[in-house]
Design an enzyme around this catalytic site. Structure first.
Site, short mmCIF file in Angstrom:
data_model
loop_
_atom_site.label_atom_id
_atom_site.label_comp_id
_atom_site.label_asym_id
_atom_site.label_seq_id
_atom_site.Cartn_x
_atom_site.Cartn_y
_atom_site.Cartn_z
CB ALA A 23 35.47 34.63 33.99
CD GLU A 24 35.53 38.66 35.74
OE1 GLU A 24 35.68 39.51 34.85
OE2 GLU A 24 34.78 37.67 35.62
CB THR A 25 40.04 35.53 41.41
OG1 THR A 25 40.19 34.30 40.68
CG2 THR A 25 40.27 35.25 42.88
CG HIS A 84 30.71 35.75 37.80
ND1 HIS A 84 31.48 36.55 36.98
CD2 HIS A 84 31.50 34.71 38.20
CE1 HIS A 84 32.68 36.01 36.89
NE2 HIS A 84 32.73 34.90 37.61
#
Length: 270
Positions: free
Chosen positions: A48-50, A80
């Site tokens: 979802a995110e890096t 997160h």
């Protein structure tokens, strides 16, 4: 010709168990990198995110730049991946265990501190203001809202109860015209939690986010006002699931969670 590589990890955030919570990529850099390269890495990681982190001064000061990318776009705020970044800074030895981490981000200064097995993030509150429900919203969600609000990032929608939130199967193909990052769906909690939620963000390439720290910047002020308490326990009821402890502190929200590293390696640098 030698090619540079950069340390990279996968950290499961808002959980004490591997392969639950929300996985984030975390890439430690020596300095700024081109946005185009960071976007390609985020697409390759397919989480979802890096998060991309590099020291703004001597790293012993604990002051870092932090950027977040989904597989398709850079985002302004991500809880997160911030928790994951702080966790790996301590675990990798970049910061001494327990020294606070400070981040410069697109949403202003953020902080992270370690308290035993829990990491506390200091984030801005993002309260939602009541708005008329878009006419198509109930059909999109497959449930009738009790309350609808909006902040600069998302719609916030309260449903009748936690069972309805857990069973929701929205039509994600219809979210695009809303024009915002996504929709946070919530209800009063069950199973000992004050609140439950789920988050859907197809407009930024995330059909359903397993656990969304930034969503709780809206959820904390909303439920604090409804329940008359500033400390809350929260559960995000995705398939992976995640647990948060929240404290509303004026115009800030303290987000507490745990994290587990599941993978470490290196990636070709820019």
């Amino acid at each position: 010709m030698t090619r540079l590589t950069q340390p990279i990890a996968v950290v499961d955030a808002f959980t004490s168990q591997a392969f639950r919570g929300n996985p984030a990529g975390v890439c430690l850099l020596d300095g700024p990198a081109p946005s185009e390269w960071m976007q390609l890495v985020a697409r390759e990681m397919a989480h979802a995110e890096t998060a991309f982190v590099w020291p703004l001064a001597d790293h012993e000061s604990g002051f870092f730049s932090l950027k977040w990318f989904t597989p398709t776009t850079e985002v302004d705020l991500c809880g997160h991946a911030t928790l994951a970044a702080a966790h790996w800074l301590w675990q990798s030895g970049m910061l001494p265990i327990g020294q606070p981490a400070r981040f410069a981000t697109l949403s202003g200064p953020l902080g992270a501190t370690l308290d035993g097995d829990w990491i506390e993030l200091d984030f801005p509150a993002e309260p939602a203001q009541a708005v008329p429900a878009p006419p198509e919203l109930a059909d999109m969600l497959g449930a009738k809202p009790v309350w609808v609000g909006r902040n600069r990032l998302d719609y916030l929608v309260e449903l009748t109860d936690a069972a309805q939130v857990r069973a929701l199967t929205p039509d994600l193909s219809r979210f695009g015209p809303l024009g915002f990052r996504g929709i946070i769906v919530t209800a009063a909690g069950d199973e000992g939690y004050d609140l439950v939620s789920r988050g859907f963000f197809p407009n930024v390439g995330i059909p359903e986010d397993p656990v969304t720290g930034s969503a709780h910047c809206a959820l904390a002020p909303y439920w604090a006002a409804k329940l008359g308490k500033t400390e809350l326990s929260a559960y995000q009821a995705s398939a992976r699931g995640g647990e948060l402890r929240l404290r509303l502190d004026g115009v800030r929200v303290k987000l507490r969670g745990q994290a587990v590293t599941t993978l470490e390696g290196r990636i070709w640098g820019p």
